[in-house]
Design a protein around this motif. Structure first.
Motif, PDB file in Angstrom:
ATOM      1  N   LEU A 312       0.837  -1.207   0.000  1.00 48.39           N
ATOM      2  CA  LEU A 312       0.000   0.000   0.000  1.00 48.39           C
ATOM      3  C   LEU A 312       0.868   1.251   0.000  1.00 48.39           C
ATOM      4  O   LEU A 312       0.594   2.210  -0.725  1.00 48.39           O
ATOM      5  CB  LEU A 312      -0.927   0.001   1.219  1.00 48.39           C
ATOM      6  CG  LEU A 312      -1.861   1.210   1.334  1.00 48.39           C
ATOM      7  CD1 LEU A 312      -2.799   1.300   0.132  1.00 48.39           C
ATOM      8  CD2 LEU A 312      -2.671   1.157   2.616  1.00 48.39           C
ATOM      9  N   GLU A 313       1.924   1.227   0.799  1.00 46.71           N
ATOM     10  CA  GLU A 313       2.786   2.408   0.914  1.00 46.71           C
ATOM     11  C   GLU A 313       3.600   2.665  -0.349  1.00 46.71           C
ATOM     12  O   GLU A 313       4.059   3.790  -0.571  1.00 46.71           O
ATOM     13  CB  GLU A 313       3.715   2.251   2.117  1.00 46.71           C
ATOM     14  CG  GLU A 313       2.987   2.324   3.449  1.00 46.71           C
ATOM     15  CD  GLU A 313       3.917   2.081   4.625  1.00 46.71           C
ATOM     16  OE1 GLU A 313       4.185   3.033   5.357  1.00 46.71           O
ATOM     17  OE2 GLU A 313       4.374   0.939   4.806  1.00 46.71           O
ATOM     18  N   SER A 314       3.791   1.649  -1.167  1.00 44.14           N
ATOM     19  CA  SER A 314       4.596   1.805  -2.383  1.00 44.14           C
ATOM     20  C   SER A 314       3.923   2.718  -3.400  1.00 44.14           C
ATOM     21  O   SER A 314       4.580   3.267  -4.278  1.00 44.14           O
ATOM     22  CB  SER A 314       4.828   0.437  -3.037  1.00 44.14           C
ATOM     23  OG  SER A 314       3.636  -0.037  -3.665  1.00 44.14           O
ATOM     24  N   GLY A 315       2.592   2.862  -3.284  1.00 43.50           N
ATOM     25  CA  GLY A 315       1.859   3.682  -4.252  1.00 43.50           C
ATOM     26  C   GLY A 315       1.593   2.958  -5.556  1.00 43.50           C
ATOM     27  O   GLY A 315       0.996   3.514  -6.468  1.00 43.50           O
ATOM     28  N   ARG A 316       2.014   1.691  -5.647  1.00 42.97           N
ATOM     29  CA  ARG A 316       1.849   0.932  -6.895  1.00 42.97           C
ATOM     30  C   ARG A 316       0.577   0.083  -6.899  1.00 42.97           C
ATOM     31  O   ARG A 316       0.230  -0.494  -7.923  1.00 42.97           O
ATOM     32  CB  ARG A 316       3.074   0.048  -7.151  1.00 42.97           C
ATOM     33  CG  ARG A 316       4.349   0.831  -7.443  1.00 42.97           C
ATOM     34  CD  ARG A 316       5.443  -0.062  -7.999  1.00 42.97           C
ATOM     35  NE  ARG A 316       5.878  -1.050  -7.024  1.00 42.97           N
ATOM     36  CZ  ARG A 316       6.832  -0.867  -6.132  1.00 42.97           C
ATOM     37  NH1 ARG A 316       7.466   0.300  -6.070  1.00 42.97           N
ATOM     38  NH2 ARG A 316       7.170  -1.823  -5.303  1.00 42.97           N
ATOM     39  N   ALA A 317      -0.084   0.012  -5.758  1.00 44.17           N
ATOM     40  CA  ALA A 317      -1.295  -0.802  -5.690  1.00 44.17           C
ATOM     41  C   ALA A 317      -2.411  -0.143  -6.492  1.00 44.17           C
ATOM     42  O   ALA A 317      -2.577   1.065  -6.482  1.00 44.17           O
ATOM     43  CB  ALA A 317      -1.735  -0.988  -4.238  1.00 44.17           C
ATOM     44  N   MET A 318      -3.169  -0.960  -7.187  1.00 46.64           N
ATOM     45  CA  MET A 318      -4.331  -0.488  -7.952  1.00 46.64           C
ATOM     46  C   MET A 318      -5.553  -1.166  -7.340  1.00 46.64           C
ATOM     47  O   MET A 318      -5.780  -2.350  -7.541  1.00 46.64           O
ATOM     48  CB  MET A 318      -4.179  -0.873  -9.423  1.00 46.64           C
ATOM     49  CG  MET A 318      -5.160  -0.177 -10.319  1.00 46.64           C
ATOM     50  SD  MET A 318      -4.744   1.545 -10.584  1.00 46.64           S
ATOM     51  CE  MET A 318      -5.973   1.972 -11.796  1.00 46.64           C
ATOM     52  N   GLY A 319      -6.291  -0.436  -6.552  1.00 46.43           N
ATOM     53  CA  GLY A 319      -7.380  -1.033  -5.804  1.00 46.43           C
ATOM     54  C   GLY A 319      -6.945  -1.351  -4.379  1.00 46.43           C
ATOM     55  O   GLY A 319      -5.815  -1.090  -3.984  1.00 46.43           O
ATOM     56  N   LYS A 320      -7.860  -1.939  -3.608  1.00 52.01           N
ATOM     57  CA  LYS A 320      -7.602  -2.208  -2.195  1.00 52.01           C
ATOM     58  C   LYS A 320      -6.643  -3.390  -2.008  1.00 52.01           C
ATOM     59  O   LYS A 320      -6.738  -4.401  -2.666  1.00 52.01           O
ATOM     60  CB  LYS A 320      -8.911  -2.497  -1.460  1.00 52.01           C
ATOM     61  CG  LYS A 320      -9.816  -1.313  -1.233  1.00 52.01           C
ATOM     62  CD  LYS A 320      -9.188  -0.218  -0.375  1.00 52.01           C
ATOM     63  CE  LYS A 320      -8.849  -0.670   1.028  1.00 52.01           C
ATOM     64  NZ  LYS A 320     -10.014  -0.887   1.891  1.00 52.01           N
ATOM     65  N   VAL A 321      -5.710  -3.229  -1.055  1.00 50.94           N
ATOM     66  CA  VAL A 321      -4.806  -4.311  -0.661  1.00 50.94           C
ATOM     67  C   VAL A 321      -5.510  -5.149   0.401  1.00 50.94           C
ATOM     68  O   VAL A 321      -5.931  -4.639   1.439  1.00 50.94           O
ATOM     69  CB  VAL A 321      -3.480  -3.748  -0.102  1.00 50.94           C
ATOM     70  CG1 VAL A 321      -2.604  -4.866   0.432  1.00 50.94           C
ATOM     71  CG2 VAL A 321      -2.747  -2.948  -1.185  1.00 50.94           C
ATOM     72  N   VAL A 322      -5.658  -6.449   0.117  1.00 55.85           N
ATOM     73  CA  VAL A 322      -6.419  -7.345   0.982  1.00 55.85           C
ATOM     74  C   VAL A 322      -5.547  -8.488   1.488  1.00 55.85           C
ATOM     75  O   VAL A 322      -4.706  -9.001   0.756  1.00 55.85           O
ATOM     76  CB  VAL A 322      -7.657  -7.893   0.249  1.00 55.85           C
ATOM     77  CG1 VAL A 322      -8.430  -8.874   1.111  1.00 55.85           C
ATOM     78  CG2 VAL A 322      -8.577  -6.746  -0.170  1.00 55.85           C
ATOM     79  N   ILE A 323      -5.763  -8.849   2.742  1.00 59.59           N
ATOM     80  CA  ILE A 323      -5.067  -9.971   3.377  1.00 59.59           C
ATOM     81  C   ILE A 323      -6.073 -11.089   3.596  1.00 59.59           C
ATOM     82  O   ILE A 323      -7.158 -10.863   4.138  1.00 59.59           O
ATOM     83  CB  ILE A 323      -4.452  -9.539   4.727  1.00 59.59           C
ATOM     84  CG1 ILE A 323      -3.316  -8.545   4.483  1.00 59.59           C
ATOM     85  CG2 ILE A 323      -3.967 -10.746   5.521  1.00 59.59           C
ATOM     86  CD1 ILE A 323      -2.831  -7.837   5.735  1.00 59.59           C
ATOM     87  N   GLU A 324      -5.724 -12.289   3.153  1.00 62.49           N
ATOM     88  CA  GLU A 324      -6.630 -13.428   3.297  1.00 62.49           C
ATOM     89  C   GLU A 324      -6.121 -14.370   4.366  1.00 62.49           C
ATOM     90  O   GLU A 324      -4.950 -14.758   4.376  1.00 62.49           O
ATOM     91  CB  GLU A 324      -6.742 -14.162   1.943  1.00 62.49           C
ATOM     92  CG  GLU A 324      -7.897 -15.119   1.845  1.00 62.49           C
ATOM     93  CD  GLU A 324      -8.152 -15.572   0.415  1.00 62.49           C
ATOM     94  OE1 GLU A 324      -9.281 -15.983   0.115  1.00 62.49           O
ATOM     95  OE2 GLU A 324      -7.204 -15.507  -0.396  1.00 62.49           O
ATOM     96  N   ASN A 325      -6.994 -14.761   5.288  1.00 66.65           N
ATOM     97  CA  ASN A 325      -6.598 -15.692   6.353  1.00 66.65           C
ATOM     98  C   ASN A 325      -6.635 -17.126   5.846  1.00 66.65           C
ATOM     99  O   ASN A 325      -7.350 -17.451   4.925  1.00 66.65           O
ATOM    100  CB  ASN A 325      -7.542 -15.553   7.557  1.00 66.65           C
ATOM    101  CG  ASN A 325      -7.247 -14.283   8.352  1.00 66.65           C
ATOM    102  OD1 ASN A 325      -6.564 -13.395   7.870  1.00 66.65           O
ATOM    103  ND2 ASN A 325      -7.762 -14.209   9.561  1.00 66.65           N
TER     104      ASN A 325
END
Length: 325
Positions: A312-325
């Motif tokens: 997320l901090e890289s600024g390269r994400a396109m859309g929401k960053v999601v973590i899957e359990n």
């Protein structure tokens, strides 16, 4: 995943903790997915410089989707097995969502949209509530012209779709080809803020009259652009207003400024039921086919929470960053 020490070099560490014990009004949710928001990265880096940061060792993370495993005796709206989503932890004294379980205040959650995956649902709560609240406070009605600054961002891409659902004619700014393409794909007219001045696009799209509502998810110094883009007696809603500004333009145009800080109900236990209601309304919009969250292409598991924050901090994400359990 816990943070033992805040700061630029802060790291997440796996740790076994007790399963939360339910208090009055809470439900125990087995978390299937959570998403990373800018405020999460700010807490990790700034720690107690932010008054909303929890004490260490801290479990961060605010957004989640999952399955109800237990309910407190006084909770009637949810039963074991329900699929739910919400924004319910990760700040002050509320343990967060980077864990297998969360004891969530039932006022802060809603039943998950049936036509979304757990990952998609987990991407919505914080940005969805923020977008909805800003448009609602600005009094959005069908037929208005709405400008969204940062239309491909987390809040912006939801605000854009909600405004369209409410019947507005929607325009949104972006700064790159991918961002502009996404804005168009989601149903708004894209404006390249790098090549078009405010005066140019106000003239082009409103005949110089300005936009009825400007939703500014960029904020700070960009608020001046929002004031300049707004119509007389128009509305500006923003998520970022920690800045000193000359309000002369806002004064002479008679603008209303709406500052959206959606964490207030969680921080102060103030009208938490409003968040549950907004999430139920959003679920209806989603199930009607009028809203879909955009997820970043990179996948992360719970033990990769640090990598998800870095993405997320890289600024390269396109859309929401999601973590899957």
């Amino acid at each position: 995943m816990t943070i033992n020490k805040y700061g630029e070099e802060a790291v997440f560490e796996a740790k076994e903790v007790e399963t939360p014990v339910l208090k009055s009004g809470e439900v125990l949710v087995k978390i299937a997915a959570s998403s990373v928001n800018t405020v999460d990265t700010m807490i990790r880096k700034m720690g107690k410089d932010l008054p909303l940061s929890p004490d260490t060792p801290a479990i961060l993370g605010m957004d989640f989707a999952g399955i109800v495993e237990a309910v407190a005796d006084d909770v009637k709206a949810y039963t074991v097995g329900d699929e739910v989503y919400g924004c319910a932890g990760g700040l002050a004294d509320l343990p967060g969502t980077l864990a297998e379980y969360i004891a969530a205040d039932s006022k802060l959650i809603a039943h998950k949209p049936k036509n979304l995956s757990m990952k998609e649902a987990a991407a919505i709560p914080l940005v969805g509530i923020t977008a909805y609240e800003g448009l609602e406070r600005a009094g959005i009605t069908s037929g208005q012209k709405v400008l969204v600054h940062g239309g491909s961002g987390g809040v912006g891409h939801i605000a854009l779709q909600l405004a369209k659902h409410f019947g507005a004619e929607v325009y949104a700014t972006g700064g790159g080809e991918r961002q502009l393409a996404l804005i168009e794909e989601l149903g708004a007219k894209a404006i390249n803020y790098k090549t078009e001045t405010v005066e140019d696009y106000v003239q082009k799209h409103t005949n110089g009259a300005g936009f009825d509502i400007v939703y500014d998810s960029v904020g700070a110094k960009n608020l001046i652009n929002s004031f300049n883009a707004a119509a007389l007696n128009g509305h500006v809603a923003t998520t970022v207003s920690m800045v000193e500004l000359d309000l002369s333009v806002a004064h002479f145009k008679g603008l209303s400024l709406h500052v959206v800080f959606m964490l207030i109900p969680m921080l102060y236990n103030h009208k938490r039921e409003d968040h549950g209601e907004i999430l139920r309304n959003i679920a209806n919009v989603v199930e009607a086919g009028a809203l879909k969250p955009i997820l970043d292409e990179q996948q992360f598991s719970l033990d990769e929470a640090g990598k998800a924050h870095a993405r997320l901090e890289s600024g390269r994400a396109m859309g929401k960053v999601v973590i899957e359990n």
